[in-house]
Write a protein that holds these residues in place. Structure first.
Motif, PDB file in Angstrom:
ATOM      1  N   VAL A  79       0.798  -1.394  -0.103  1.00  0.00           N
ATOM      2  CA  VAL A  79       0.361   0.046   0.709  1.00  0.00           C
ATOM      3  C   VAL A  79       0.918   1.352   0.091  1.00  0.00           C
ATOM      4  CG1 VAL A  79      -1.775   1.029   1.699  1.00  0.00           C
ATOM      5  CG2 VAL A  79      -1.965  -1.126   0.847  1.00  0.00           C
ATOM      6  N   ALA A  80       1.876   1.388   0.924  1.00  0.00           N
ATOM      7  CA  ALA A  80       3.095   1.982   1.096  1.00  0.00           C
ATOM      8  C   ALA A  80       3.454   2.582  -0.783  1.00  0.00           C
ATOM      9  CB  ALA A  80       4.132   2.803   2.554  1.00  0.00           C
ATOM     10  N   ARG A  81       4.147   1.607  -1.228  1.00  0.00           N
ATOM     11  CA  ARG A  81       4.650   1.571  -2.267  1.00  0.00           C
ATOM     12  C   ARG A  81       3.627   2.502  -3.526  1.00  0.00           C
ATOM     13  NH1 ARG A  81       8.363  -3.054  -4.541  1.00  0.00           N
ATOM     14  NH2 ARG A  81       8.806  -2.613  -2.165  1.00  0.00           N
ATOM     15  N   THR A  82       2.325   1.590  -3.522  1.00  0.00           N
ATOM     16  CA  THR A  82       1.661   2.175  -3.860  1.00  0.00           C
ATOM     17  C   THR A  82       0.870   3.950  -4.209  1.00  0.00           C
ATOM     18  OG1 THR A  82       0.270   0.017  -5.161  1.00  0.00           O
ATOM     19  CG2 THR A  82      -1.002   1.584  -5.685  1.00  0.00           C
ATOM     20  N   SER A  83       1.286   3.540  -3.006  1.00  0.00           N
ATOM     21  CA  SER A  83       0.201   5.555  -2.624  1.00  0.00           C
ATOM     22  C   SER A  83       1.444   6.475  -2.897  1.00  0.00           C
ATOM     23  CB  SER A  83       0.785   5.152  -0.891  1.00  0.00           C
ATOM     24  OG  SER A  83      -0.013   6.812  -0.615  1.00  0.00           O
ATOM     25  N   ASP A  84       2.721   6.409  -2.687  1.00  0.00           N
ATOM     26  CA  ASP A  84       3.819   7.198  -3.427  1.00  0.00           C
ATOM     27  C   ASP A  84       3.650   6.896  -4.921  1.00  0.00           C
ATOM     28  OD1 ASP A  84       5.000   6.940  -0.536  1.00  0.00           O
ATOM     29  OD2 ASP A  84       6.322   5.394  -0.858  1.00  0.00           O
ATOM     30  N   ILE A  85       3.728   6.676  -5.715  1.00  0.00           N
ATOM     31  CA  ILE A  85       3.030   6.651  -6.702  1.00  0.00           C
ATOM     32  C   ILE A  85       1.971   7.807  -7.076  1.00  0.00           C
ATOM     33  CG2 ILE A  85       2.286   5.612  -9.238  1.00  0.00           C
ATOM     34  CD1 ILE A  85       3.695   3.009  -8.596  1.00  0.00           C
ATOM     35  N   PHE A  86       0.644   7.387  -6.916  1.00  0.00           N
ATOM     36  CA  PHE A  86       0.171   8.067  -6.501  1.00  0.00           C
ATOM     37  C   PHE A  86       0.450   9.411  -5.512  1.00  0.00           C
ATOM     38  CE2 PHE A  86      -2.928   5.024  -7.576  1.00  0.00           C
ATOM     39  CZ  PHE A  86      -3.906   5.302  -7.400  1.00  0.00           C
ATOM     40  N   VAL A  87       0.686   9.318  -4.301  1.00  0.00           N
ATOM     41  CA  VAL A  87       1.498  10.983  -4.553  1.00  0.00           C
ATOM     42  C   VAL A  87       2.399  11.551  -5.907  1.00  0.00           C
ATOM     43  CG1 VAL A  87       2.833  12.249  -2.448  1.00  0.00           C
ATOM     44  CG2 VAL A  87       1.671  10.094  -2.170  1.00  0.00           C
ATOM     45  N   ASP A  88       3.558  11.135  -6.178  1.00  0.00           N
ATOM     46  CA  ASP A  88       4.036  11.509  -7.088  1.00  0.00           C
ATOM     47  C   ASP A  88       3.125  12.294  -8.196  1.00  0.00           C
ATOM     48  OD1 ASP A  88       6.693  11.015  -5.573  1.00  0.00           O
ATOM     49  OD2 ASP A  88       6.579   9.186  -6.922  1.00  0.00           O
ATOM     50  N   ALA A  89       2.241  11.165  -8.592  1.00  0.00           N
ATOM     51  CA  ALA A  89       1.343  11.983  -9.865  1.00  0.00           C
ATOM     52  C   ALA A  89       0.692  13.028  -9.634  1.00  0.00           C
ATOM     53  CB  ALA A  89       0.507  10.642 -10.077  1.00  0.00           C
ATOM     54  N   THR A  90      -0.118  12.952  -8.248  1.00  0.00           N
ATOM     55  CA  THR A  90      -1.009  13.647  -7.948  1.00  0.00           C
ATOM     56  C   THR A  90       0.080  16.163  -7.446  1.00  0.00           C
ATOM     57  OG1 THR A  90      -2.348  12.543  -6.545  1.00  0.00           O
ATOM     58  CG2 THR A  90      -1.912  14.717  -5.884  1.00  0.00           C
ATOM     59  N   SER A  91       1.013  15.197  -7.207  1.00  0.00           N
ATOM     60  CA  SER A  91       2.224  16.572  -6.750  1.00  0.00           C
ATOM     61  C   SER A  91       2.614  17.095  -8.042  1.00  0.00           C
ATOM     62  CB  SER A  91       2.948  16.084  -6.376  1.00  0.00           C
ATOM     63  OG  SER A  91       2.977  15.645  -5.022  1.00  0.00           O
TER      64      SER A  91
END
Length: 277
Positions: free
Chosen positions: A127-139
């Motif tokens: 979940v943390a790894r997937t969340s990092d991908i979403f954080v990067d895309a959102t940022s």
């Protein structure tokens, strides 16, 4: 009041109370999803006599055991989502025949399973790894909106500087939970409507809109923080995303279902003409 209508009101009231207390979006999303399934299937809910049947006893045991998930820590925190799932499933087993509540109780089971599995190291890492991908895309999208509207906010990576304050776009702001919930809700809608082909594909593709929607949410919060102060940003932070998510989901679903209705309407006209002839 019919028993099914009372149960629908109860599920909404429980969801609202838990969300006010714990401020957890998954509790709100799963609770609303559960209530939506109950609303769709309330005509099929078969009430039963409240007696000492096996399902009634099981339901009572689930309700009695549910407070444990509020009082005992499972990992770092208690699990109000599991409490919610146990109460809803237990109450449904007491009030209705089990075979008629399979649909909504599958949602509650998924909620409890996700809540408990998220406490394992493997699932937590994934979940943390997937969340990092979403954080990067959102940022990345938020930076684009800042440059597009020329807002005097400095942003480096996932860190935004608003006047003298620093705002970090972390995993809790990634939008991953809303993305997963949208997929679950869409799969449920597809199942209930028996959607096929284009309609099913459009409903699932709507999940991609969650990422830019989340970026717009964060950008709006940053603008509010810049013009009105960080206190106002924090005030809107908890509820703006939930409101935007709910409006987006129902607006998009309405558009897809309306589009389906328009495309299917002409196909019925020749048949009606043939019948008239």
């Amino acid at each position: 009041m019919r028993r099914s209508e009372g149960f629908l009101i109860f599920s909404l009231a429980l969801t609202g109370a838990l969300f006010v207390i714990y401020r957890s979006p998954p509790i709100l999303y799963f609770g609303l999803l559960y209530a939506m399934v109950v609303a769709f299937s309330r005509e099929r809910l078969e009430k039963k006599p409240i007696n000492l049947s096996a399902s009634t006893i099981t339901g009572v045991l689930l309700i009695v055991a549910s407070p444990v998930f509020l009082l005992v820590r499972f990992g770092e925190y208690p699990s109000p989502a599991t409490f919610q799932a146990f109460v809803l499933v237990g109450t449904s087993l007491v009030l209705f025949r089990p075979r008629s509540t399979v649909g909504p109780n599958l949602i509650a089971a998924a909620e409890a399973l996700l809540a408990m599995s998220s406490r394992s190291d493997f699932v937590d890492a994934m979940v943390a790894r997937t969340s990092d991908i979403f954080v990067d895309a959102t940022s990345h999208l938020v930076r684009g909106l800042i440059y597009l509207f020329d807002v005097p906010i400095t942003m480096n990576g996932n860190v935004a500087v608003i006047r003298n304050s620093v705002v970090i776009i972390g995993s809790g702001c990634s939008g991953l939970d809303a993305f997963v919930l949208y997929l679950l809700a869409s799969l449920l809608l597809i199942y209930l409507r028996k959607s096929r082909g284009r309609e099913a594909a459009l409903l699932l593709l709507g999940a991609l809109g969650i990422i830019p929607l989340n970026a717009v949410r964060i950008f709006t919060l940053l603008v509010i923080g810049y013009h009105s102060g960080i206190s106002f940003l924090e005030l809107f932070h908890s509820h703006l995303g939930d409101l935007m998510f709910i409006v987006y989901v129902f607006a998009y679903w309405w558009w897809v279902l309306k589009k389906k209705g328009k495309t299917s309407a002409p196909a019925e006209e020749p048949q009606e003409a043939e019948e008239n002839n």
